[in-house]
Scaffold this active site. Structure first.
Site, PDB file in Angstrom:
ATOM      1  N   ARG A 173      89.592  31.290  24.813  1.00 15.15           N
ATOM      2  CA  ARG A 173      88.558  30.843  25.755  1.00 15.15           C
ATOM      3  C   ARG A 173      88.756  29.360  26.106  1.00 15.15           C
ATOM      4  O   ARG A 173      89.036  28.542  25.238  1.00 15.15           O
ATOM      5  CB  ARG A 173      87.175  31.037  25.129  1.00 15.15           C
ATOM      6  CG  ARG A 173      86.053  30.453  25.976  1.00 15.15           C
ATOM      7  CD  ARG A 173      84.717  31.043  25.634  1.00 15.15           C
ATOM      8  NE  ARG A 173      84.137  30.507  24.413  1.00 15.15           N
ATOM      9  CZ  ARG A 173      82.927  30.865  23.958  1.00 15.15           C
ATOM     10  NH1 ARG A 173      82.209  31.754  24.620  1.00 15.15           N
ATOM     11  NH2 ARG A 173      82.469  30.351  22.849  1.00 15.15           N
ATOM     12  N   ARG A 219      81.385  30.797  12.100  1.00 14.60           N
ATOM     13  CA  ARG A 219      80.360  31.292  13.031  1.00 14.60           C
ATOM     14  C   ARG A 219      80.175  32.791  12.844  1.00 14.60           C
ATOM     15  O   ARG A 219      79.055  33.300  12.916  1.00 14.60           O
ATOM     16  CB  ARG A 219      80.758  30.985  14.478  1.00 14.60           C
ATOM     17  CG  ARG A 219      80.564  29.520  14.834  1.00 14.60           C
ATOM     18  CD  ARG A 219      81.279  29.153  16.109  1.00 14.60           C
ATOM     19  NE  ARG A 219      80.725  29.786  17.282  1.00 14.60           N
ATOM     20  CZ  ARG A 219      81.384  29.943  18.431  1.00 14.60           C
ATOM     21  NH1 ARG A 219      82.637  29.521  18.538  1.00 14.60           N
ATOM     22  NH2 ARG A 219      80.810  30.510  19.453  1.00 14.60           N
ATOM     23  N   LYS A 258      78.151  37.240  25.963  1.00 21.17           N
ATOM     24  CA  LYS A 258      76.746  37.032  26.339  1.00 21.17           C
ATOM     25  C   LYS A 258      76.638  36.092  27.545  1.00 21.17           C
ATOM     26  O   LYS A 258      75.941  36.406  28.506  1.00 21.17           O
ATOM     27  CB  LYS A 258      75.943  36.442  25.162  1.00 21.17           C
ATOM     28  CG  LYS A 258      75.886  37.341  23.929  1.00 21.17           C
ATOM     29  CD  LYS A 258      74.934  36.793  22.864  1.00 21.17           C
ATOM     30  CE  LYS A 258      75.401  35.507  22.199  1.00 21.17           C
ATOM     31  NZ  LYS A 258      76.647  35.647  21.405  1.00 21.17           N
ATOM     32  N   ARG A 288      86.442  24.602  23.397  1.00 26.50           N
ATOM     33  CA  ARG A 288      85.272  24.139  22.656  1.00 26.50           C
ATOM     34  C   ARG A 288      85.688  23.852  21.227  1.00 26.50           C
ATOM     35  O   ARG A 288      86.419  24.628  20.630  1.00 26.50           O
ATOM     36  CB  ARG A 288      84.194  25.241  22.656  1.00 26.50           C
ATOM     37  CG  ARG A 288      83.112  25.045  23.686  1.00 26.50           C
ATOM     38  CD  ARG A 288      82.227  26.259  23.819  1.00 26.50           C
ATOM     39  NE  ARG A 288      81.494  26.595  22.599  1.00 26.50           N
ATOM     40  CZ  ARG A 288      80.547  27.542  22.533  1.00 26.50           C
ATOM     41  NH1 ARG A 288      80.230  28.236  23.608  1.00 26.50           N
ATOM     42  NH2 ARG A 288      79.927  27.798  21.408  1.00 26.50           N
ATOM     43  N   ARG A 335      68.419  33.893  17.006  1.00 17.40           N
ATOM     44  CA  ARG A 335      69.580  34.088  16.145  1.00 17.40           C
ATOM     45  C   ARG A 335      69.183  34.331  14.698  1.00 17.40           C
ATOM     46  O   ARG A 335      70.054  34.536  13.863  1.00 17.40           O
ATOM     47  CB  ARG A 335      70.462  32.846  16.207  1.00 17.40           C
ATOM     48  CG  ARG A 335      71.691  32.991  17.100  1.00 17.40           C
ATOM     49  CD  ARG A 335      72.408  31.696  17.026  1.00 17.40           C
ATOM     50  NE  ARG A 335      73.776  31.659  17.381  1.00 17.40           N
ATOM     51  CZ  ARG A 335      74.256  31.392  18.590  1.00 17.40           C
ATOM     52  NH1 ARG A 335      73.444  31.242  19.601  1.00 17.40           N
ATOM     53  NH2 ARG A 335      75.546  31.278  18.769  1.00 17.40           N
TER      54      ARG A 335
HETATM   55  P1  AMP Z   1      76.587  29.375  21.472  1.00 17.74           P
HETATM   56  O1  AMP Z   1      77.004  28.638  22.680  1.00 17.74           O
HETATM   57  O2  AMP Z   1      75.442  30.317  21.723  1.00 17.74           O
HETATM   58  O3  AMP Z   1      77.739  30.043  20.769  1.00 17.74           O
HETATM   59  O4  AMP Z   1      76.018  28.273  20.449  1.00 17.74           O
HETATM   60  C1  AMP Z   1      76.836  27.241  19.954  1.00 17.74           C
HETATM   61  C2  AMP Z   1      76.223  26.642  18.687  1.00 17.74           C
HETATM   62  O5  AMP Z   1      74.929  26.097  18.982  1.00 17.74           O
HETATM   63  C3  AMP Z   1      75.980  27.639  17.558  1.00 17.74           C
HETATM   64  O6  AMP Z   1      77.133  27.845  16.763  1.00 17.74           O
HETATM   65  C4  AMP Z   1      74.869  26.931  16.782  1.00 17.74           C
HETATM   66  O7  AMP Z   1      75.362  25.848  16.028  1.00 17.74           O
HETATM   67  C5  AMP Z   1      74.021  26.339  17.909  1.00 17.74           C
HETATM   68  N1  AMP Z   1      72.984  27.298  18.379  1.00 17.74           N
HETATM   69  C6  AMP Z   1      72.906  27.891  19.603  1.00 17.74           C
HETATM   70  N2  AMP Z   1      71.836  28.697  19.699  1.00 17.74           N
HETATM   71  C7  AMP Z   1      71.213  28.631  18.491  1.00 17.74           C
HETATM   72  C8  AMP Z   1      70.062  29.252  17.927  1.00 17.74           C
HETATM   73  N3  AMP Z   1      69.315  30.110  18.647  1.00 17.74           N
HETATM   74  N4  AMP Z   1      69.737  28.947  16.656  1.00 17.74           N
HETATM   75  C9  AMP Z   1      70.459  28.074  15.925  1.00 17.74           C
HETATM   76  N5  AMP Z   1      71.564  27.469  16.370  1.00 17.74           N
HETATM   77  C10 AMP Z   1      71.948  27.731  17.654  1.00 17.74           C
END
Ligand code: AMP
Length: 206
Positions: free
Chosen positions: A120, A164, A14, A153, A86
């Site tokens: 990554r 996740r 994404k 990360r 999400r």
């Molecule tokens: P990402 O970088 O999109 O993989 O997000 C990393 C982490 O941030 C996720 O595993 C969640 O803990 C939190 N997070 C990001 N976007 C959301 C969302 N829309 N709703 C809830 N938690 C989020």
């Protein structure tokens, strides 16, 4: 200009496709993951609250996410949502302050996602994303763009990746049917090179 949601499991690509779409079409990029990581890095109260959820691979509560997004996008057009919504509750909340015109679902299987996330690496300075197997930096451990150190990360470590993915299946996968029911969903195969995925998504948006 359209408001677009990028949907897909962690590791679907994404963020990568989003940065190309922003360059090509000039969207306002709204990545809740990036916004939260910034809050954590700055040590704000919101960051302190989000940190634990993120480290465990759990979702940050819907109300927190919705107010964060609303502040950024109120009634704007041409927004690219990346990693948001999400949950169905977030999708319903989003509809209260802006419209969604198209949802691109990046399809990729679990095995491929685990493979991608484990290799990554992210530049700690500029946030550029590498993959040790498919897109390695020219010099090991060093960012091509700014020379910053490349780190994994915390939530890309195997135990957290598994969590996740479970959370994705439970809370986020229902969004596929939700948006399909609204006639907004377009599927794009994401088990391909970033350039090909970008081309396929750009085609959908034209
Ligand atoms: P990402 O970088 O999109 O993989 O997000 C990393 C982490 O941030 C996720 O595993 C969640 O803990 C939190 N997070 C990001 N976007 C959301 C969302 N829309 N709703 C809830 N938690 C989020």
């Amino acid at each position: 200009m359209k408001n677009v949601v990028l949907l897909g499991p962690p590791g679907a690509g994404k963020g990568t496709v989003a940065s190309r779409l922003v360059q090509a079409f000039g969207f306002l990029h709204v990545s809740t993951g990036d916004m939260l990581r910034e809050e954590v890095a700055k040590g704000t109260p919101l960051g302190e609250l989000a940190r634990g959820y993120m480290a465990r691979g759990e979702l940050v509560p819907d109300e927190v996410i919705l107010s964060l997004v609303q502040q950024r996008v109120d009634a704007q057009k041409g927004v690219l949502f990346d990693g948001f919504p999400r949950t169905v509750a977030q999708a319903e909340g989003l509809e209260r302050f802006t419209t969604v015109d198209v949802v691109v679902f990046l399809e990729v299987d679990r095995e491929e996602v685990v493979r991608r996330l484990s290799s990554r690496r992210i530049c700690e300075k500029c946030g550029a994303v590498y993959n040790l197997v498919t897109q390695p930096p020219k010099e090991p451990g060093k960012c091509d763009r700014c020379g910053g150190a490349l780190l994994q990360r915390e939530d890309d470590k195997p135990e957290v990746v598994a969590r996740r993915f479970e959370v994705y299946m439970r809370d986020s996968a229902p969004l596929v049917a939700y948006y399909e029911g609204r006639g907004l969903l377009r599927r794009v195969r994401a088990d391909r090179a970033p350039e090909e995925v970008f081309r396929a998504v750009a085609e959908v948006l034209r």
